[in-house]
Motif scaffolding. Structure first.
Motif, PDB file in Angstrom:
ATOM      1  N   THR A   1       0.826  -1.196   0.000  1.00 57.24           N
ATOM      2  CA  THR A   1       0.000   0.000   0.000  1.00 57.24           C
ATOM      3  C   THR A   1       0.861   1.248   0.000  1.00 57.24           C
ATOM      4  N   ALA A   2       0.318   2.314  -0.548  1.00 54.91           N
ATOM      5  CA  ALA A   2       0.977   3.615  -0.465  1.00 54.91           C
ATOM      6  C   ALA A   2       0.741   4.218   0.910  1.00 54.91           C
ATOM      7  N   ASN A   3      -0.181   3.635   1.662  1.00 56.04           N
ATOM      8  CA  ASN A   3      -0.523   4.119   3.001  1.00 56.04           C
ATOM      9  C   ASN A   3       0.340   3.410   4.042  1.00 56.04           C
ATOM     10  N   ALA A   4       1.351   4.087   4.518  1.00 59.30           N
ATOM     11  CA  ALA A   4       2.267   3.473   5.473  1.00 59.30           C
ATOM     12  C   ALA A   4       2.056   3.999   6.894  1.00 59.30           C
ATOM     13  N   LEU A   5       0.912   4.588   7.154  1.00 58.44           N
ATOM     14  CA  LEU A   5       0.623   5.091   8.493  1.00 58.44           C
ATOM     15  C   LEU A   5       0.406   3.925   9.452  1.00 58.44           C
ATOM     16  N   PRO A   6       0.693   4.106  10.728  1.00 58.70           N
ATOM     17  CA  PRO A   6       0.520   3.017  11.697  1.00 58.70           C
ATOM     18  C   PRO A   6      -0.876   2.385  11.663  1.00 58.70           C
ATOM     19  N   ASP A   7      -1.914   3.185  11.442  1.00 57.41           N
ATOM     20  CA  ASP A   7      -3.270   2.628  11.374  1.00 57.41           C
ATOM     21  C   ASP A   7      -3.418   1.661  10.202  1.00 57.41           C
ATOM     22  N   HIS A   8      -2.802   1.962   9.083  1.00 57.21           N
ATOM     23  CA  HIS A   8      -2.886   1.088   7.914  1.00 57.21           C
ATOM     24  C   HIS A   8      -2.111  -0.203   8.156  1.00 57.21           C
ATOM     25  N   ILE A   9      -0.950  -0.101   8.770  1.00 60.26           N
ATOM     26  CA  ILE A   9      -0.156  -1.284   9.094  1.00 60.26           C
ATOM     27  C   ILE A   9      -0.934  -2.168  10.068  1.00 60.26           C
ATOM     28  N   ALA A  10      -1.530  -1.558  11.087  1.00 60.50           N
ATOM     29  CA  ALA A  10      -2.320  -2.309  12.069  1.00 60.50           C
ATOM     30  C   ALA A  10      -3.527  -2.974  11.417  1.00 60.50           C
ATOM     31  N   ALA A  11      -4.172  -2.288  10.480  1.00 60.15           N
ATOM     32  CA  ALA A  11      -5.333  -2.854   9.791  1.00 60.15           C
ATOM     33  C   ALA A  11      -4.934  -4.094   8.992  1.00 60.15           C
ATOM     34  N   GLY A  12      -3.789  -4.037   8.346  1.00 62.79           N
ATOM     35  CA  GLY A  12      -3.296  -5.189   7.593  1.00 62.79           C
ATOM     36  C   GLY A  12      -3.001  -6.366   8.499  1.00 62.79           C
ATOM     37  N   GLN A  13      -2.357  -6.096   9.622  1.00 59.22           N
ATOM     38  CA  GLN A  13      -2.056  -7.165  10.582  1.00 59.22           C
ATOM     39  C   GLN A  13      -3.329  -7.751  11.165  1.00 59.22           C
ATOM     40  N   ALA A  14      -4.296  -6.899  11.487  1.00 57.42           N
ATOM     41  CA  ALA A  14      -5.567  -7.372  12.049  1.00 57.42           C
ATOM     42  C   ALA A  14      -6.315  -8.248  11.057  1.00 57.42           C
ATOM     43  N   ALA A  15      -6.180  -7.961   9.767  1.00 61.35           N
ATOM     44  CA  ALA A  15      -6.849  -8.757   8.738  1.00 61.35           C
ATOM     45  C   ALA A  15      -6.175 -10.111   8.550  1.00 61.35           C
ATOM     46  N   GLY A  16      -4.900 -10.219   8.948  1.00 57.02           N
ATOM     47  CA  GLY A  16      -4.179 -11.483   8.810  1.00 57.02           C
ATOM     48  C   GLY A  16      -2.948 -11.433   7.938  1.00 57.02           C
ATOM     49  N   ALA A  17      -2.560 -10.230   7.493  1.00 57.82           N
ATOM     50  CA  ALA A  17      -1.340 -10.098   6.692  1.00 57.82           C
ATOM     51  C   ALA A  17      -0.125 -10.300   7.595  1.00 57.82           C
ATOM     52  N   ASP A  18       0.941 -10.827   7.011  1.00 58.62           N
ATOM     53  CA  ASP A  18       2.159 -11.103   7.775  1.00 58.62           C
ATOM     54  C   ASP A  18       3.126  -9.929   7.794  1.00 58.62           C
ATOM     55  N   ARG A  19       3.127  -9.159   6.720  1.00 57.34           N
ATOM     56  CA  ARG A  19       4.039  -8.023   6.599  1.00 57.34           C
ATOM     57  C   ARG A  19       3.341  -6.895   5.856  1.00 57.34           C
ATOM     58  N   HIS A  20       3.956  -5.717   5.930  1.00 60.68           N
ATOM     59  CA  HIS A  20       3.439  -4.525   5.266  1.00 60.68           C
ATOM     60  C   HIS A  20       4.605  -3.911   4.500  1.00 60.68           C
ATOM     61  N   LEU A  21       4.377  -3.602   3.242  1.00 59.73           N
ATOM     62  CA  LEU A  21       5.421  -2.984   2.435  1.00 59.73           C
ATOM     63  C   LEU A  21       4.828  -1.775   1.726  1.00 59.73           C
ATOM     64  N   ALA A  22       5.395  -0.612   1.994  1.00 57.68           N
ATOM     65  CA  ALA A  22       4.893   0.634   1.406  1.00 57.68           C
ATOM     66  C   ALA A  22       5.372   0.772  -0.030  1.00 57.68           C
ATOM     67  N   LYS A  23       4.453   1.199  -0.906  1.00 49.83           N
ATOM     68  CA  LYS A  23       4.797   1.481  -2.303  1.00 49.83           C
ATOM     69  C   LYS A  23       5.240   2.930  -2.412  1.00 49.83           C
ATOM     70  N   PRO A  24       6.120   3.257  -3.302  1.00 48.89           N
ATOM     71  CA  PRO A  24       6.825   2.319  -4.174  1.00 48.89           C
ATOM     72  C   PRO A  24       7.941   1.608  -3.429  1.00 48.89           C
ATOM     73  N   PHE A  25       8.322   0.438  -3.911  1.00 50.09           N
ATOM     74  CA  PHE A  25       9.417  -0.313  -3.325  1.00 50.09           C
ATOM     75  C   PHE A  25      10.231  -0.908  -4.451  1.00 50.09           C
ATOM     76  N   ASP A  26      11.423  -1.389  -4.116  1.00 50.82           N
ATOM     77  CA  ASP A  26      12.255  -2.033  -5.136  1.00 50.82           C
ATOM     78  C   ASP A  26      12.477  -3.501  -4.744  1.00 50.82           C
ATOM     79  N   ALA A  27      13.109  -4.241  -5.625  1.00 50.29           N
ATOM     80  CA  ALA A  27      13.286  -5.666  -5.417  1.00 50.29           C
ATOM     81  C   ALA A  27      14.066  -5.975  -4.146  1.00 50.29           C
TER      82      ALA A  27
END
Length: 90
Positions: free
Chosen positions: A61-87
């Motif tokens: 996600t382009a949203n790297a705010l703590p609330d967005h990271i927490a929402a991903g973890q609460a949904a069951g995601a293992d990690r969060h990676l902010a876009k843009p990113f490289d290999a």
């Protein structure tokens, strides 16, 4: 070698993940039809109901705010990676 599957929305991502096992899922948080958070929650329900192996999921996600990271973890995601990113970051 990488065997890559690409889909257009969260509903397609969920169906693809139900149809075959993947080593890793990169899930965009914001997609049409079904957002990534809902797709992750539904996939985790499916894994639990069928006894399937838990697939590692990286929420993108382009949203790297703590609330967005927490929402991903609460949904069951293992990690969060902010876009843009490289290999290297992946």
């Amino acid at each position: 070698a990488v065997d890559l599957t690409s889909v257009e929305d969260g509903a397609q991502a969920l169906e693809a993940a139900k149809a075959q096992a993947y080593d890793l899922i990169l899930m965009d948080m914001q997609m049409p039809v079904m957002d990534g958070l809902t797709a992750v929650r539904e996939l985790r329900k499916h894994e639990a109901a069928t006894g399937a192996k838990r697939t590692p999921i990286v929420m993108l996600t382009a949203n790297a705010l703590p609330d967005h990271i927490a929402a991903g973890q609460a949904a069951g995601a293992d990690r969060h990676l902010a876009k843009p990113f490289d290999a290297a970051e992946l």
